[in-house]
Design an enzyme around this catalytic site. Structure first.
Site, PDB file in Angstrom:
ATOM      1  N   ARG A  76       0.424   1.484  15.187  1.00  0.00           N
ATOM      2  CA  ARG A  76       0.733   0.915  13.866  1.00  0.00           C
ATOM      3  C   ARG A  76       1.412   2.015  13.054  1.00  0.00           C
ATOM      4  O   ARG A  76       0.757   2.949  12.611  1.00  0.00           O
ATOM      5  CB  ARG A  76      -0.558   0.424  13.197  1.00  0.00           C
ATOM      6  CG  ARG A  76      -0.417   0.242  11.703  1.00  0.00           C
ATOM      7  CD  ARG A  76      -1.568  -0.508  11.070  1.00  0.00           C
ATOM      8  NE  ARG A  76      -2.880   0.116  11.174  1.00  0.00           N
ATOM      9  CZ  ARG A  76      -3.289   1.168  10.435  1.00  0.00           C
ATOM     10  NH1 ARG A  76      -2.469   1.754   9.584  1.00  0.00           N
ATOM     11  NH2 ARG A  76      -4.510   1.628  10.590  1.00  0.00           N
TER      12      ARG A  76
ATOM     13  N   HIS B 224      -2.435   0.200   7.163  1.00  0.00           N
ATOM     14  CA  HIS B 224      -3.116  -1.029   7.612  1.00  0.00           C
ATOM     15  C   HIS B 224      -2.561  -2.248   6.856  1.00  0.00           C
ATOM     16  O   HIS B 224      -2.230  -3.268   7.437  1.00  0.00           O
ATOM     17  CB  HIS B 224      -4.618  -0.877   7.367  1.00  0.00           C
ATOM     18  CG  HIS B 224      -5.393  -2.113   7.670  1.00  0.00           C
ATOM     19  ND1 HIS B 224      -5.613  -2.569   8.946  1.00  0.00           N
ATOM     20  CD2 HIS B 224      -5.997  -3.014   6.841  1.00  0.00           C
ATOM     21  CE1 HIS B 224      -6.322  -3.689   8.902  1.00  0.00           C
ATOM     22  NE2 HIS B 224      -6.563  -3.977   7.641  1.00  0.00           N
TER      23      HIS B 224
ATOM     24  N   TYR C 212      -6.670   9.502   6.645  1.00  0.00           N
ATOM     25  CA  TYR C 212      -7.397   9.527   7.925  1.00  0.00           C
ATOM     26  C   TYR C 212      -6.533   9.859   9.124  1.00  0.00           C
ATOM     27  O   TYR C 212      -7.039   9.994  10.222  1.00  0.00           O
ATOM     28  CB  TYR C 212      -8.152   8.208   8.153  1.00  0.00           C
ATOM     29  CG  TYR C 212      -7.296   6.956   8.098  1.00  0.00           C
ATOM     30  CD1 TYR C 212      -6.537   6.543   9.200  1.00  0.00           C
ATOM     31  CD2 TYR C 212      -7.233   6.177   6.941  1.00  0.00           C
ATOM     32  CE1 TYR C 212      -5.757   5.400   9.159  1.00  0.00           C
ATOM     33  CE2 TYR C 212      -6.453   5.033   6.884  1.00  0.00           C
ATOM     34  CZ  TYR C 212      -5.719   4.640   7.992  1.00  0.00           C
ATOM     35  OH  TYR C 212      -4.945   3.509   7.941  1.00  0.00           O
TER      36      TYR C 212
HETATM   37  C1  LIG Z   1     -15.455 -10.176  11.457  1.00  0.00           C
HETATM   38  C2  LIG Z   1     -14.729  -9.190  10.612  1.00  0.00           C
HETATM   39  N1  LIG Z   1     -15.292  -8.012  10.300  1.00  0.00           N
HETATM   40  C3  LIG Z   1     -14.642  -7.117   9.527  1.00  0.00           C
HETATM   41  C4  LIG Z   1     -13.392  -7.402   9.042  1.00  0.00           C
HETATM   42  C5  LIG Z   1     -12.686  -6.394   8.146  1.00  0.00           C
HETATM   43  N2  LIG Z   1     -11.488  -5.883   8.837  1.00  0.00           N
HETATM   44  C6  LIG Z   1     -10.262  -6.345   8.556  1.00  0.00           C
HETATM   45  S1  LIG Z   1      -9.089  -5.647   9.495  1.00  0.00           S
HETATM   46  C7  LIG Z   1     -10.210  -4.663  10.280  1.00  0.00           C
HETATM   47  C8  LIG Z   1      -9.765  -3.703  11.356  1.00  0.00           C
HETATM   48  C9  LIG Z   1      -9.241  -4.439  12.538  1.00  0.00           C
HETATM   49  O1  LIG Z   1      -8.696  -3.551  13.463  1.00  0.00           O
HETATM   50  P1  LIG Z   1      -7.990  -4.073  14.761  1.00  0.00           P
HETATM   51  O2  LIG Z   1      -8.749  -5.183  15.387  1.00  0.00           O
HETATM   52  O3  LIG Z   1      -7.715  -2.897  15.617  1.00  0.00           O
HETATM   53  O4  LIG Z   1      -6.627  -4.729  14.253  1.00  0.00           O
HETATM   54  P2  LIG Z   1      -5.415  -4.091  13.412  1.00  0.00           P
HETATM   55  O5  LIG Z   1      -5.707  -4.341  11.953  1.00  0.00           O
HETATM   56  O6  LIG Z   1      -5.294  -2.658  13.758  1.00  0.00           O
HETATM   57  O7  LIG Z   1      -4.238  -4.901  13.844  1.00  0.00           O
HETATM   58  C10 LIG Z   1     -11.493  -4.895   9.783  1.00  0.00           C
HETATM   59  C11 LIG Z   1     -12.709  -4.188  10.244  1.00  0.00           C
HETATM   60  C12 LIG Z   1     -12.843  -8.662   9.358  1.00  0.00           C
HETATM   61  N3  LIG Z   1     -11.620  -9.028   8.930  1.00  0.00           N
HETATM   62  N4  LIG Z   1     -13.507  -9.528  10.148  1.00  0.00           N
END
Ligand SMILES: Cc1ncc(C[n+]2csc(CCOP(=O)(O)OP(=O)(O)O)c2C)c(N)n1
Length: 387
Positions: free
Chosen positions: A270, A274, A283
């Protein structure tokens, strides 16, 4: 050794294991990768490579435009796909029209590639509707924000399709962080036990907001998780659109043929924060970002096609012009949109709304109309403007 765990028997997991090195067909400098790196996968035909590049050029331009709209306050939020275009485009272009796509909030480029109106894609991120497009029409589920929930939806849909005798496969997009969720476990398990034609494409972009992969998983690769469920695991270079397309195409074909679901890990990065409300300098180091910028997926495929005489300046210009036209149209159409009417909250709750709901809807509508009128300093009129 018993007969059941002899090499080649169903209990021998060797055929499920992914390669430790990601499958790569094009090197980062745009030359063909050595055959060993391709692990038996072939470079797609030139027409497919050109389609992949065209979709990535459009996808990146769309992504840059959406990011700008978020900065201008025209979107509530935008989770960028910058750097992950090869995963989303390579995966989606491997789908048949009758297949289904299950994207997340990160995957707007996949939806644009699938042919969904880009303004409808951005409806969710304007905060207007949970899905701005018709999922059934495009065979694209609504973008899921609760992590990994789309995985079990895809298993359910393909299980039902199979029972009805329909030839439908599904591609689930999920992040590295999402693989730690309980929902991912349940979906992987049921998909394998029920033998549903689903491919889980994990875009391992190294970060789950501020959590690095090493604090998320101790597995050798995320693709190795597949073997525990009895699924095939594939590990692919997620910045090589040709490799992603080849691997996902094979995984889908095998799933359709009854060989069961697959977990494909695409190693990518990425590049952007975020979302536009994140500050990644808190970070991660800029040098890490620079490392991955040098592995840009769009430049890589463009370089190969130019080197092999499949693309010239005019051909590339045409792709860039098409992408610019799409971005201009998105910008202009978003600028003309009003806000949703508050009473829309009550739409689609029931096929036939109940009397109390009808009453509440009318109450909200009247309140919104009075508010609009007070703001305009004019008598109440049902103009449909933003409130
Ligand atoms: C069930 C749940 N727990 C926590 C979150 C909060 N949250 C939003 S994005 C994220 C990180 C997700 O990381 P990843 O799966 O690697 O996807 P990326 O955003 O890097 O595409 C979190 C913890 C959420 N959306 N859903």
């Amino acid at each position: 050794m018993t007969t059941s765990d002899a090499p080649g028997s169903p209990a021998d997991p060797a055929h499920l294991l992914p390669s430790l090195e990601p499958v790569r067909l094009i090197d980062p400098d745009g030359t063909r990768a050595a055959p060993e790196a391709g692990a038996g996968f072939a470079l797609p035909e030139p027409a497919v490579l050109l389609a992949l590049l065209r979709a990535m050029v459009v996808g990146r331009r769309f992504d840059r435009q959406a990011d700008a709209l978020a900065r201008q306050g025209r979107l509530a939020v935008y989770p960028s796909s910058h750097g992950q275009e090869a995963c989303q485009v390579g995966g989606v272009l491997a789908l048949a029209e009758t297949d289904w796509l299950f994207p997340t909030y990160r995957d707007c480029v996949s939806l644009v590639t699938r042919g969904v109106d880009p303004v409808e894609v951005l409806t969710l991120l304007r905060g207007d509707w949970h899905s701005g497009y018709d999922p059934a029409r495009h065979r694209c589920a609504p973008q899921c924000t609760p992590l990994a929930t789309n995985a079990s939806h895809a298993v359910g849909l393909t299980y039902a399709a199979r029972r009805k005798g329909e030839d439908v496969a599904a591609l689930v997009l999920m992040g590295d962080g999402a693989t730690s969720e309980g929902d991912a476990h349940e979906a992987y398990n049921f998909a394998a036990v029920w033998n549903t034609p689903v491919v889980f494409l994990v875009q391992n972009n190294q970060w789950a907001i501020s959590v690095p992969l090493r604090r998320q998983s101790a597995a050798p690769t995320l693709a190795h998780k597949a073997v525990g469920y009895g699924m095939r695991g594939y590990h692919v270079d997620g910045n090589d659109a040709a490799a992603v397309h080849a691997v996902v195409s094979r995984a889908l074909a095998e799933a359709r043929a009854g060989a069961g679901p697959a977990l494909v890990e695409a190693r990518t990065y990425r590049i952007d924060p975020h979302t536009n409300s994140d500050d990644p300098r808190r970070y991660r180091d800029d040098s890490e970002v620079d490392h991955w910028r040098r592995r840009d997926p769009v430049a890589r495929l463009e370089a190969l096609l130019r080197r092999e005489g499949r693309l010239d300046d005019a051909g590339h210009r045409a792709m860039v012009d098409a992408a610019d036209r799409l971005a201009i149209s998105v910008r202009e159409r978003i600028a003309r949109l009003g806000g949703p009417r508050p009473e829309e909250l009550f739409d689609h709750v029931y096929a036939a709304p109940t009397a109390p709901l009808r009453g509440q809807r009318e109450e909200v509508r009247a309140w919104a109309e009075a508010r609009r009128a007070a703001r305009a300093g004019a008598p109440a009129a049902d103009t449909g403007e933003e409130v």
